[in-house]
Scaffold this active site. Structure first.
Site, PDB file in Angstrom:
ATOM      1  N   GLY A 112      46.183  43.063  39.961  1.00 26.61           N
ATOM      2  CA  GLY A 112      45.427  44.312  40.118  1.00 26.61           C
ATOM      3  C   GLY A 112      45.300  44.705  41.573  1.00 26.61           C
ATOM      4  CB  ALA A 113      47.321  43.884  44.442  1.00 19.95           C
ATOM      5  CG  ASN A 114      47.060  49.318  41.147  1.00 19.62           C
ATOM      6  OD1 ASN A 114      46.976  48.308  40.457  1.00 19.62           O
ATOM      7  ND2 ASN A 114      46.405  50.428  40.862  1.00 19.62           N
ATOM      8  CB  THR A 115      43.320  50.820  43.150  1.00 20.16           C
ATOM      9  OG1 THR A 115      42.282  51.668  43.634  1.00 20.16           O
ATOM     10  CG2 THR A 115      42.885  50.171  41.854  1.00 20.16           C
ATOM     11  N   GLY A 116      41.344  49.398  44.883  1.00 22.17           N
ATOM     12  CA  GLY A 116      40.110  48.624  44.993  1.00 22.17           C
ATOM     13  C   GLY A 116      40.199  47.454  45.951  1.00 22.17           C
ATOM     14  CB  ILE A 117      38.180  44.341  46.315  1.00 26.10           C
ATOM     15  CG1 ILE A 117      38.156  43.742  44.921  1.00 26.10           C
ATOM     16  CG2 ILE A 117      36.897  45.118  46.564  1.00 26.10           C
ATOM     17  CD1 ILE A 117      36.959  42.806  44.701  1.00 26.10           C
ATOM     18  N   GLY A 118      41.455  44.533  45.401  1.00 20.52           N
ATOM     19  CA  GLY A 118      42.741  43.832  45.328  1.00 20.52           C
ATOM     20  C   GLY A 118      43.714  44.349  46.377  1.00 20.52           C
ATOM     21  CB  SER A 140      30.833  40.143  38.537  1.00 17.00           C
ATOM     22  OG  SER A 140      29.705  40.990  38.686  1.00 17.00           O
ATOM     23  CE1 TYR A 177      33.333  43.468  34.636  1.00 19.04           C
ATOM     24  CE2 TYR A 177      31.043  43.260  35.319  1.00 19.04           C
ATOM     25  CZ  TYR A 177      32.389  43.336  35.642  1.00 19.04           C
ATOM     26  OH  TYR A 177      32.783  43.274  36.961  1.00 19.04           O
TER      27      TYR A 177
HETATM   28  N1  LIG Z   1      33.469  46.967  42.320  1.00 15.75           N
HETATM   29  C1  LIG Z   1      32.428  46.170  42.168  1.00 15.75           C
HETATM   30  O1  LIG Z   1      31.288  46.547  42.494  1.00 15.75           O
HETATM   31  C2  LIG Z   1      32.606  44.766  41.624  1.00 15.75           C
HETATM   32  C3  LIG Z   1      31.467  43.957  41.477  1.00 15.75           C
HETATM   33  C4  LIG Z   1      31.615  42.669  40.960  1.00 15.75           C
HETATM   34  C5  LIG Z   1      32.869  42.219  40.593  1.00 15.75           C
HETATM   35  N2  LIG Z   1      33.959  43.016  40.727  1.00 15.75           N
HETATM   36  C6  LIG Z   1      35.283  42.479  40.295  1.00 15.75           C
HETATM   37  O2  LIG Z   1      36.266  42.763  41.271  1.00 15.75           O
HETATM   38  C7  LIG Z   1      37.558  42.815  40.658  1.00 15.75           C
HETATM   39  C8  LIG Z   1      38.336  44.016  41.198  1.00 15.75           C
HETATM   40  O3  LIG Z   1      37.683  45.193  40.829  1.00 15.75           O
HETATM   41  P1  LIG Z   1      37.648  46.542  41.686  1.00 15.75           P
HETATM   42  O4  LIG Z   1      36.221  46.818  41.930  1.00 15.75           O
HETATM   43  O5  LIG Z   1      38.604  46.499  42.795  1.00 15.75           O
HETATM   44  O6  LIG Z   1      38.106  47.582  40.529  1.00 15.75           O
HETATM   45  P2  LIG Z   1      39.301  48.651  40.405  1.00 15.75           P
HETATM   46  O7  LIG Z   1      39.351  49.527  41.618  1.00 15.75           O
HETATM   47  O8  LIG Z   1      39.085  49.293  39.077  1.00 15.75           O
HETATM   48  O9  LIG Z   1      40.593  47.733  40.364  1.00 15.75           O
HETATM   49  C9  LIG Z   1      40.885  46.935  39.239  1.00 15.75           C
HETATM   50  C10 LIG Z   1      42.343  46.562  39.232  1.00 15.75           C
HETATM   51  O10 LIG Z   1      42.613  45.816  38.038  1.00 15.75           O
HETATM   52  C11 LIG Z   1      43.746  46.392  37.400  1.00 15.75           C
HETATM   53  N3  LIG Z   1      43.770  46.171  35.952  1.00 15.75           N
HETATM   54  C12 LIG Z   1      42.884  46.604  35.027  1.00 15.75           C
HETATM   55  N4  LIG Z   1      43.309  46.282  33.804  1.00 15.75           N
HETATM   56  C13 LIG Z   1      44.506  45.635  33.943  1.00 15.75           C
HETATM   57  C14 LIG Z   1      45.446  45.079  33.058  1.00 15.75           C
HETATM   58  N5  LIG Z   1      45.284  45.144  31.736  1.00 15.75           N
HETATM   59  N6  LIG Z   1      46.562  44.509  33.573  1.00 15.75           N
HETATM   60  C15 LIG Z   1      46.756  44.463  34.891  1.00 15.75           C
HETATM   61  N7  LIG Z   1      45.909  44.973  35.792  1.00 15.75           N
HETATM   62  C16 LIG Z   1      44.795  45.556  35.311  1.00 15.75           C
HETATM   63  C17 LIG Z   1      43.663  47.875  37.740  1.00 15.75           C
HETATM   64  O11 LIG Z   1      44.898  48.513  37.501  1.00 15.75           O
HETATM   65  P3  LIG Z   1      44.986  50.138  37.270  1.00 15.75           P
HETATM   66  O12 LIG Z   1      44.758  50.773  38.598  1.00 15.75           O
HETATM   67  O13 LIG Z   1      46.370  50.341  36.751  1.00 15.75           O
HETATM   68  O14 LIG Z   1      43.921  50.469  36.279  1.00 15.75           O
HETATM   69  C18 LIG Z   1      43.284  47.775  39.201  1.00 15.75           C
HETATM   70  O15 LIG Z   1      44.417  47.486  39.975  1.00 15.75           O
HETATM   71  C19 LIG Z   1      37.302  42.845  39.151  1.00 15.75           C
HETATM   72  O16 LIG Z   1      37.590  41.579  38.611  1.00 15.75           O
HETATM   73  C20 LIG Z   1      35.818  43.137  39.034  1.00 15.75           C
HETATM   74  O17 LIG Z   1      35.244  42.579  37.869  1.00 15.75           O
HETATM   75  C21 LIG Z   1      33.854  44.279  41.250  1.00 15.75           C
END
Ligand SMILES: NC(=O)c1ccc[n+]([C@@H]2O[C@H](COP(=O)([O-])OP(=O)(O)OC[C@H]3O[C@@H](n4cnc5c(N)ncnc54)[C@H](OP(=O)(O)O)[C@@H]3O)[C@@H](O)[C@H]2O)c1
Ligand SMILES: *[C@@H]1O[C@H](CO)[C@@H](O)[C@H](O)[C@H]1NC(C)=O
Ligand SMILES: *[C@@H]1O[C@H](CO)[C@@H](O)[C@H](O)[C@H]1NC(C)=O
Length: 329
Positions: free
Chosen positions: A56-62, A185, A210
């Site tokens: 999941g490295a195309n957006t967000g924290i990844g 989380s 979740y």
């Molecule tokens: N943001 C917060 O406040 C927060 C807080 C606590 C924990 N986290 C954890 O941090 C991690 C990263 O989240 P983020 O906040 O960066 O969210 P995000 O911006 O929504 O990024 C999530 C990533 O996961 C990918 N993904 C989702 N479903 C998938 C699947 N079936 N197969 C492959 N890739 C998939 C998404 O791909 P697409 O772009 O194609 O959808 C995207 O690249 C998650 O595990 C989340 O639970 C985040």
């Protein structure tokens, strides 16, 4: 006639209370924002010759994590479900970091076949794997199912990564010292593993699911660390903070307009993705945690997780259940 300076003076005198309140509020908001930003990974470790895979490295924290690993000189594999988004992210990362050793591979965690295909590709085409970062996640979606019929959040956040990690263990061991980093989380604290109804067929609630999946992340890290003792592969789970990413997409859609507006204001106050990636980066590279394994981290420091995340019997039970669900038993 008033000149400009006098006009300002008049205004200040007439609005002294209002201006003081505005100033104090402004300073307060900025101080709060700084506090929200949290700690930063200070490690200067270089990663030339090392390979890192991030889901999941195309957006967000990844994506921010991938950028950091690339800047340290690593070869970085972005494992993503949407190849168009992944290629755009990879181009941006190559360009900004000046490191061309970035590749994209297809991984859809809703399909165990896709997980196996990616693992096979990595085993056959990559000489090594030094850092595996299980980052991809989905939060509070409707009652959806994976290809194999598992509840979506448990399937993507836990089961897909469980299988992926197991399939890549030989390569990780061969590359030791190596690390597995699992992004969980704070939501795990209110979670429970529903062993009698793991797919939540009896009662589905987006937040319940979740929380279960994020508790599964911490329990998996703990049991995996126990199983990997003495192999040179260390394991970390973490809470990244509350971050401005696309994670809330499903939640956002269901909100009333006034809630969306408040939510957008709130978004300004919370961590940006770079700040949100710091604890993941810390677990992936920091020298100080090289000999720790199986612990949980928050804000670039170890933290005691909730009691149900320290339950070794539950961790073993979850391992066995997961193994049978993904066909590893
Ligand atoms: N943001 C917060 O406040 C927060 C807080 C606590 C924990 N986290 C954890 O941090 C991690 C990263 O989240 P983020 O906040 O960066 O969210 P995000 O911006 O929504 O990024 C999530 C990533 O996961 C990918 N993904 C989702 N479903 C998938 C699947 N079936 N197969 C492959 N890739 C998939 C998404 O791909 P697409 O772009 O194609 O959808 C995207 O690249 C998650 O595990 C989340 O639970 C985040
Ligand atoms: C890419 O990285 C790998 C592993 O770190 C290394 O073996 C390889 O030489 C690098 N390739 C290039 C073109 O720099
Ligand atoms: C980790 O263990 C290795 C081998 O025992 C040792 O050389 C190293 O100094 C330790 N690192 C830390 C940060 O404790």
């Amino acid at each position: 006639m008033h000149n400009y300076a006098e006009a300002v003076k008049d205004f200040v005198e007439n609005h002294a209370t209002g201006l003081t309140v505005a100033f104090v509020t402004g300073v307060g908001v900025l101080a709060f924002r700084r506090w929200m930003a949290g700690r930063v990974c200070r490690s200067k470790v270089r990663l030339e010759g090392k390979t890192v895979l991030i889901t999941g490295a195309n957006t967000g924290i990844g994506k921010e994590t991938a950028m950091d690993m690339t800047q340290r000189g690593a070869r970085v594999i972005l494992a993503c479900r949407d190849m168009t988004k992944a290629r755009i992210a990879a181009d941006e990362i190559r360009q900004k970091s000046g490191n061309g050793n970035v590749t994209v591979k297809k991984l859809d965690l809703t399909s165990l076949q896709s997980v196996r295909d990616l693992a096979k590709d990595v085993q056959e085409n990559e000489g090594r794997l030094d850092i595996l970062i299980n980052n991809a996640g989905i939060m509070m979606c409707p009652k959806w199912k994976t290809e194999e019929g598992f509840e979506m959040q448990f399937g993507v956040n836990h089961l897909g990564h469980f299988l992926l990690t197991n399939c890549l263990l030989d390569l990780l061991k061969k590359s030791a010292p190596s690390r597995v980093v699992i992004v969980s989380s704070l939501a795990h604290e209110r979670g429970r593993i529903h062993f009698d109804d793991i797919n939540l067929d009896k009662e589905y609630k987006p937040e319940k699911s979740y929380r279960q999946s994020k508790l599964a992340n911490v329990l998996f890290a703990r049991e995996l660390a126990a199983r990997l003792q003495g192999t040179g592969v260390t394991v970390y789970s973490l809470h990244p903070g509350v971050i401005r990413t696309e994670l809330a997409r499903h939640l956002f859609q269901s909100l009333a307009l006034w809630k969306r507006i408040l939510f957008s204001l709130f978004m300004f106050l919370i961590k940006n993705p770079w700040e949100g990636a710091q604890t993941t980066i810390y677990c992936a590279v920091d020298e100080s945690v090289a000999n720790q394994s199986g612990l949980y981290y928050s804000d670039c420091a170890p933290k005691t997780p909730a009691p149900q995340a320290l339950d070794d019997t539950a961790a073993k039970k979850l391992w066995d259940l997961s193994a049978s669900m993904v066909g590893l038993a």
